[in-house]
Design an enzyme around this catalytic site. Structure first.
Site, PDB file in Angstrom:
ATOM      1  N   TYR A 124       1.698  12.902 -12.631  1.00 49.97           N
ATOM      2  CA  TYR A 124       0.443  13.527 -13.044  1.00 49.97           C
ATOM      3  C   TYR A 124      -0.229  14.121 -11.816  1.00 49.97           C
ATOM      4  O   TYR A 124      -0.485  13.421 -10.831  1.00 49.97           O
ATOM      5  CB  TYR A 124      -0.504  12.519 -13.706  1.00 49.97           C
ATOM      6  CG  TYR A 124      -1.776  13.201 -14.178  1.00 49.97           C
ATOM      7  CD1 TYR A 124      -1.776  13.934 -15.354  1.00 49.97           C
ATOM      8  CD2 TYR A 124      -2.939  13.164 -13.415  1.00 49.97           C
ATOM      9  CE1 TYR A 124      -2.920  14.612 -15.773  1.00 49.97           C
ATOM     10  CE2 TYR A 124      -4.083  13.831 -13.822  1.00 49.97           C
ATOM     11  CZ  TYR A 124      -4.063  14.552 -14.999  1.00 49.97           C
ATOM     12  OH  TYR A 124      -5.187  15.238 -15.403  1.00 49.97           O
ATOM     13  N   GLN A 255     -13.223  12.748   3.698  1.00 49.17           N
ATOM     14  CA  GLN A 255     -13.053  11.852   2.566  1.00 49.17           C
ATOM     15  C   GLN A 255     -14.210  11.995   1.586  1.00 49.17           C
ATOM     16  O   GLN A 255     -14.031  11.930   0.371  1.00 49.17           O
ATOM     17  CB  GLN A 255     -12.972  10.405   3.056  1.00 49.17           C
ATOM     18  CG  GLN A 255     -12.424   9.434   2.042  1.00 49.17           C
ATOM     19  CD  GLN A 255     -10.985   9.754   1.694  1.00 49.17           C
ATOM     20  OE1 GLN A 255     -10.185  10.064   2.553  1.00 49.17           O
ATOM     21  NE2 GLN A 255     -10.661   9.709   0.416  1.00 49.17           N
ATOM     22  N   HIS A 258     -14.131  14.443  -1.449  1.00 45.85           N
ATOM     23  CA  HIS A 258     -13.260  14.196  -2.607  1.00 45.85           C
ATOM     24  C   HIS A 258     -14.068  14.111  -3.895  1.00 45.85           C
ATOM     25  O   HIS A 258     -13.678  14.646  -4.922  1.00 45.85           O
ATOM     26  CB  HIS A 258     -12.457  12.907  -2.418  1.00 45.85           C
ATOM     27  CG  HIS A 258     -11.127  13.111  -1.781  1.00 45.85           C
ATOM     28  ND1 HIS A 258     -10.126  13.862  -2.360  1.00 45.85           N
ATOM     29  CD2 HIS A 258     -10.626  12.671  -0.605  1.00 45.85           C
ATOM     30  CE1 HIS A 258      -9.074  13.865  -1.563  1.00 45.85           C
ATOM     31  NE2 HIS A 258      -9.344  13.159  -0.495  1.00 45.85           N
ATOM     32  N   GLU A 322      -8.212   2.076   1.726  1.00 47.23           N
ATOM     33  CA  GLU A 322      -7.076   2.960   1.434  1.00 47.23           C
ATOM     34  C   GLU A 322      -6.579   3.615   2.725  1.00 47.23           C
ATOM     35  O   GLU A 322      -5.395   3.621   3.030  1.00 47.23           O
ATOM     36  CB  GLU A 322      -7.518   4.028   0.434  1.00 47.23           C
ATOM     37  CG  GLU A 322      -6.442   5.050   0.113  1.00 47.23           C
ATOM     38  CD  GLU A 322      -6.985   6.197  -0.708  1.00 47.23           C
ATOM     39  OE1 GLU A 322      -6.161   6.941  -1.276  1.00 47.23           O
ATOM     40  OE2 GLU A 322      -8.219   6.385  -0.778  1.00 47.23           O
ATOM     41  N   HIS A 323      -7.513   4.181   3.490  1.00 44.79           N
ATOM     42  CA  HIS A 323      -7.209   4.782   4.789  1.00 44.79           C
ATOM     43  C   HIS A 323      -8.015   4.056   5.863  1.00 44.79           C
ATOM     44  O   HIS A 323      -9.213   3.836   5.696  1.00 44.79           O
ATOM     45  CB  HIS A 323      -7.609   6.260   4.820  1.00 44.79           C
ATOM     46  CG  HIS A 323      -7.045   7.086   3.709  1.00 44.79           C
ATOM     47  ND1 HIS A 323      -7.749   7.354   2.547  1.00 44.79           N
ATOM     48  CD2 HIS A 323      -5.850   7.706   3.590  1.00 44.79           C
ATOM     49  CE1 HIS A 323      -7.005   8.112   1.753  1.00 44.79           C
ATOM     50  NE2 HIS A 323      -5.853   8.343   2.350  1.00 44.79           N
ATOM     51  N   ASP A 356      -2.627  13.061   4.762  1.00 44.65           N
ATOM     52  CA  ASP A 356      -2.834  13.668   3.448  1.00 44.65           C
ATOM     53  C   ASP A 356      -1.868  14.812   3.185  1.00 44.65           C
ATOM     54  O   ASP A 356      -1.532  15.101   2.040  1.00 44.65           O
ATOM     55  CB  ASP A 356      -4.271  14.203   3.342  1.00 44.65           C
ATOM     56  CG  ASP A 356      -5.266  13.119   2.963  1.00 44.65           C
ATOM     57  OD1 ASP A 356      -4.835  12.009   2.614  1.00 44.65           O
ATOM     58  OD2 ASP A 356      -6.479  13.384   3.019  1.00 44.65           O
ATOM     59  N   HIS A 415      24.202 -24.373 -20.535  1.00 41.31           N
ATOM     60  CA  HIS A 415      24.315 -23.834 -19.185  1.00 41.31           C
ATOM     61  C   HIS A 415      25.351 -24.639 -18.384  1.00 41.31           C
ATOM     62  O   HIS A 415      26.195 -24.075 -17.682  1.00 41.31           O
ATOM     63  CB  HIS A 415      22.968 -23.926 -18.449  1.00 41.31           C
ATOM     64  CG  HIS A 415      21.999 -22.844 -18.816  1.00 41.31           C
ATOM     65  ND1 HIS A 415      21.475 -22.710 -20.080  1.00 41.31           N
ATOM     66  CD2 HIS A 415      21.451 -21.837 -18.070  1.00 41.31           C
ATOM     67  CE1 HIS A 415      20.638 -21.676 -20.109  1.00 41.31           C
ATOM     68  NE2 HIS A 415      20.608 -21.127 -18.897  1.00 41.31           N
TER      69      HIS A 415
END
Length: 430
Positions: A124, A255, A258, A322-323, A356, A415
């Site tokens: 996506y 950032q 975004h 995240e970063h 990125d 078994h």
């Protein structure tokens, strides 16, 4: 930005909480979309595309002619940039392809693992004001290296029924031709369940808004794998007194632009650096095309002074960004202290934008604190690890008694018999 000077460790937990997004009706809304697409297929997709994207489509699949026309619209400069980035991404991810050795755990007992590409994966790619063609490179390249046989791409179109031309060019560059003009939660539903037009996939990758992420979360409970749970994008910058304030401000703003639900955090040992970065943010912000959006993001963001660099890194580990950017002298010396982060950028020149786009590492990363338990996307994300074992007759003799004892202790006599019958026949044949 909200500024906090030398908070106590007891206060850190509250500071690491992300901004809360109102989602009272989100679950119900997305569940309705998923059910409609599952029950009605293409008709539901058509209705939602008309409702949300403002365009009536009879055919969702992007044609070869559309791809050809899009390719002609993309500048040579962008094509060359995509080629450079794709080469670096491929080089880094190719290094992740490993053949595991067979291990003889006992004489006559061999075990090993084999990586097998997930047969059908869905990608996506968001469109809109920031069409993320770079994400297509980040997902498509490792998927192909992993050996996935079918890649299904969904991305929204505009009101004229057109998909962003650079996204289509990037798809063509990678050789991906199963492309659909479907966005939002309905795209996730189409790939998860399959429709008359869209093939069903086994795992879904890619970022999106809160509706897309909720859809991924819900289909995961129904047997369709996803890359990772994720939320809005984020960065945490750690800087010492020597760091360049303009560099720090640029990283924070890259950032912040975004979206308003993103978060940026600046942590430093220098109170003076906070003042310098604040001034640099004001100077750079006024020249940004997305300044209003970035400004709103900064309102939810933090500047924090802590006593030592060790404290800064400890705070970062609690936040699990995240970063993570370490804009400090001798950043490599602190690597072993970092335990929770999606991707780390070391030194003054390692801006997040490099990861990125073109350094080679993957930018599809865990957010919202999930870096404490999840990795970013890699070739491993697109494969299954299948274990194999082979026992010779002597190998079964060597571990047979162990298996019999353990199976009987668990009262699983069938078994035990699977071993006992073989051992008895081997003894009878001698």
């Amino acid at each position: 930005m909200i500024t906090i000077y030398k908070p106590t460790k007891e206060e850190w937990r509250g500071l690491t909480k992300r901004p809360i997004i109102a989602t009272e009706s989100l679950n119900e809304s997305v569940s309705t979309v998923l059910k409609q697409v599952k029950d009605r297929g293409d008709v539901a997709i058509q209705n939602y595309t008309s409702l949300f994207d403002g365009v009536q489509l009879t055919d969702f699949r992007v044609s070869e002619q559309e791809i050809k026309e899009a390719t002609e619209l993309v500048s040579t400069e962008i094509k060359e940039a995509i080629a450079v980035a794709a080469n670096n991404i491929k080089k880094f991810h190719q290094s992740q392809l490993k053949t595991e050795e067979k291990v003889e755990t006992t004489a006559g007992v061999s075990c090993w693992r084999k990586s097998v590409g997930i047969e059908k994966v869905g990608l996506y790619i968001p469109g809109g004001t920031a069409p993320l063609f770079s994400t297509l490179l980040m997902l498509g390249i490792p998927a192909q290296l992993a050996g996935c046989k079918q890649l299904v791409l969904c991305t929204p179109c505009n009101k004229e029924g057109k998909v962003n031309e650079v996204i289509l060019y990037a798809a063509k560059y990678l050789g991906i031709d199963t492309i659909f003009k479907i966005g939002g939660a309905q795209a996730i539903a189409a790939m998860a369940y399959g429709t008359e037009t869209v093939p069903q996939v086994y795992k879904i990758f890619g970022p999106g808004n809160q509706y897309v992420m909720k859809a991924k979360e819900l289909v995961q409970t129904q047997g369709v794998a996803i890359d990772m749970p994720a939320g809005p994008s984020e960065v945490l910058v750690i800087a010492d007194a020597q760091a360049d304030a303009d560099y720090i401000a640029a990283d924070l703003l890259s950032q912040a632009e975004h979206g308003t639900d993103s978060q940026v955090v600046f942590v430093t040992t220098s109170k003076q650096k906070i003042a310098e970065v604040s001034e640099a943010l004001d100077n750079q912000l006024k020249d940004l095309p997305r300044r209003d959006l970035a400004a709103q993001t900064l309102n939810n963001s933090l500047m924090i002074e802590l006593p030592t660099l060790e404290d800064c890194i400890a705070f970062s580990n609690e936040y699990a960004p995240e970063h993570l950017i370490l804009n400090i002298d001798n950043a490599e010396l602190y690597i072993d202290q970092i335990i929770n982060a999606g991707s780390v950028f070391l030194g003054a020149y390692s801006c997040e934008s490099a990861g990125d786009y073109a350094s080679g590492t993957n930018h599809t990363l865990p957010t919202n604190g999930y870096a404490k338990s999840y990795s970013g996307v890699s070739v491993d994300s697109f494969v299954k690890k299948i274990t194999f074992q082979k026992l010779t007759a002597q190998g079964l003799k060597n571990i047979g008694k162990t298996i019999e004892v353990m199976a009987e202790a668990e009262q699983l006599i069938a078994h035990k018999n699977a071993v006992s019958i073989r051992l008895k026949k081997m003894n009878d044949e001698q």
